[in-house]
Design a protein around this motif. Structure first.
Motif, PDB file in Angstrom:
ATOM      1  N   ARG A   4     -53.282  16.830 -20.914  1.00 20.98           N
ATOM      2  CA  ARG A   4     -52.158  17.763 -20.796  1.00 20.98           C
ATOM      3  C   ARG A   4     -51.534  17.648 -19.419  1.00 20.98           C
ATOM      4  O   ARG A   4     -52.129  17.099 -18.487  1.00 20.98           O
ATOM      5  CB  ARG A   4     -52.607  19.191 -21.071  1.00 20.98           C
ATOM      6  N   GLN A   5     -50.341  18.214 -19.302  1.00 16.07           N
ATOM      7  CA  GLN A   5     -49.674  18.266 -18.005  1.00 16.07           C
ATOM      8  C   GLN A   5     -50.495  19.165 -17.089  1.00 16.07           C
ATOM      9  O   GLN A   5     -50.991  20.215 -17.503  1.00 16.07           O
ATOM     10  CB  GLN A   5     -48.270  18.823 -18.168  1.00 16.07           C
ATOM     11  N   ASN A   7     -51.281  21.848 -14.134  1.00 15.83           N
ATOM     12  CA  ASN A   7     -50.609  23.058 -13.666  1.00 15.83           C
ATOM     13  C   ASN A   7     -51.157  23.409 -12.288  1.00 15.83           C
ATOM     14  O   ASN A   7     -52.136  22.822 -11.827  1.00 15.83           O
ATOM     15  CB  ASN A   7     -50.751  24.209 -14.676  1.00 15.83           C
ATOM     16  N   ILE A  55     -45.800  18.208 -10.221  1.00 15.79           N
ATOM     17  CA  ILE A  55     -45.636  18.617 -11.621  1.00 15.79           C
ATOM     18  C   ILE A  55     -44.213  19.099 -11.891  1.00 15.79           C
ATOM     19  O   ILE A  55     -43.989  19.973 -12.715  1.00 15.79           O
ATOM     20  CB  ILE A  55     -46.668  19.688 -12.029  1.00 15.79           C
ATOM     21  N   SER A  56     -43.282  18.498 -11.189  1.00 13.70           N
ATOM     22  CA  SER A  56     -41.898  18.909 -11.394  1.00 13.70           C
ATOM     23  C   SER A  56     -40.977  17.704 -11.283  1.00 13.70           C
ATOM     24  O   SER A  56     -41.318  16.701 -10.662  1.00 13.70           O
ATOM     25  CB  SER A  56     -41.493  19.955 -10.354  1.00 13.70           C
ATOM     26  N   MET A  60     -44.839  13.455 -12.268  1.00 19.50           N
ATOM     27  CA  MET A  60     -45.656  14.225 -13.184  1.00 19.50           C
ATOM     28  C   MET A  60     -47.118  13.866 -13.020  1.00 19.50           C
ATOM     29  O   MET A  60     -47.470  12.719 -12.788  1.00 19.50           O
ATOM     30  CB  MET A  60     -45.231  13.975 -14.635  1.00 19.50           C
ATOM     31  N   ASN A  61     -47.950  14.891 -13.115  1.00 22.20           N
ATOM     32  CA  ASN A  61     -49.387  14.758 -13.003  1.00 22.20           C
ATOM     33  C   ASN A  61     -49.993  15.244 -14.318  1.00 22.20           C
ATOM     34  O   ASN A  61     -49.683  16.346 -14.768  1.00 22.20           O
ATOM     35  CB  ASN A  61     -49.882  15.611 -11.832  1.00 22.20           C
ATOM     36  N   PHE A  62     -50.830  14.421 -14.921  1.00 19.97           N
ATOM     37  CA  PHE A  62     -51.519  14.784 -16.150  1.00 19.97           C
ATOM     38  C   PHE A  62     -53.014  14.834 -15.880  1.00 19.97           C
ATOM     39  O   PHE A  62     -53.518  14.091 -15.036  1.00 19.97           O
ATOM     40  CB  PHE A  62     -51.236  13.763 -17.257  1.00 19.97           C
ATOM     41  N   ARG A 114     -50.387   8.582 -21.814  1.00 22.52           N
ATOM     42  CA  ARG A 114     -49.601   9.807 -21.643  1.00 22.52           C
ATOM     43  C   ARG A 114     -48.591   9.639 -20.514  1.00 22.52           C
ATOM     44  O   ARG A 114     -47.449  10.077 -20.618  1.00 22.52           O
ATOM     45  CB  ARG A 114     -50.524  11.007 -21.369  1.00 22.52           C
ATOM     46  N   LEU A 115     -48.990   8.988 -19.443  1.00 24.00           N
ATOM     47  CA  LEU A 115     -48.073   8.721 -18.346  1.00 24.00           C
ATOM     48  C   LEU A 115     -46.984   7.751 -18.795  1.00 24.00           C
ATOM     49  O   LEU A 115     -45.815   7.899 -18.430  1.00 24.00           O
ATOM     50  CB  LEU A 115     -48.832   8.163 -17.141  1.00 24.00           C
ATOM     51  N   HIS A 118     -44.357   9.745 -20.599  1.00 22.14           N
ATOM     52  CA  HIS A 118     -43.537  10.531 -19.675  1.00 22.14           C
ATOM     53  C   HIS A 118     -42.524   9.648 -18.951  1.00 22.14           C
ATOM     54  O   HIS A 118     -41.339   9.969 -18.889  1.00 22.14           O
ATOM     55  CB  HIS A 118     -44.409  11.263 -18.659  1.00 22.14           C
TER      56      HIS A 118
END
Length: 189
Positions: A4-5, A7, A55-56, A60-62, A114-115, A118
């Motif tokens: 998941r992303q 947070n 994370i913006s 992106m960091n997963f 996943r990356l 994105h």
């Protein structure tokens, strides 16, 4: 396993993975005085401060979570930062770390995929990353279809090291398996 992303609350788990990976995977590669700086306290402060920026937007960091909900890996990527590689590659994988206890379980590959999704959603069709030559990550990136595209010498704390860039020119296209089905039948004349 869940990917998941990340947070802003994930800083402690990401820090643990980062430190444990660096301490295990870079022994003998990086000078000891550099590895000594990778402490839980230092990384926790840094990730708590920096995580909101990872994370913006395009960065992106997963994170990968195990069955107990613990973070066992993370991957970070965005727009290419290296001027040499930017000519050919628009996206960059800044880091991909899997906790030593979770290696060999497909965590790295799932984070990579996943990356990939994105970065492709941001229209990055070509992506590259840097790693150290002869590091075990080189084989992993080759298995994922990365090609050695550039190398450079670097000095870290007085130690000469060679870095390798791996690139994916068609990062948005997954290799498709070709399945051939042959139907055999008896024909009576």
């Amino acid at each position: 396993m869940i990917i998941r992303q990340a947070n802003v609350e994930d800083w402690k788990g990401i820090s643990r993975v980062h430190v444990d990976c660096m301490q295990q995977a870079y022994q003998g590669v990086l000078p000891a005085n550099i590895l000594d700086k990778f402490t839980y306290n230092d990384r926790e402060k840094r990730w708590q401060k920096d995580l909101p920026n990872t994370i913006s937007g395009g960065t992106m960091n997963f994170v990968a979570l195990d069955d107990q909900g613990e973070i066992v890996g993370f991957a970070l990527g965005g727009t290419m930062r290296d001027a040499r590689l930017r000519i050919k590659y628009t996206g960059e994988i800044y880091g991909l770390y899997v906790h030593p206890s979770a290696k060999g379980k497909g965590v790295g590959k799932k984070l990579f995929e996943r990356l990939r999704e994105h970065l492709a959603s941001l229209h990055h069709s070509s992506v590259a990353l840097w790693t150290f030559k002869d590091h075990n990550s080189c084989q992993f990136f080759k298995q994922l279809g990365g090609e050695e595209v550039y190398d450079k010498n670097t000095t870290i704390a007085g130690k000469e090291l060679k870095e390798l860039a791996f690139g994916w020119e068609s990062f948005t296209k997954k290799k498709k398996k070709l399945t051939l089905t042959i139907l055999m039948y008896n024909r009576t004349l």
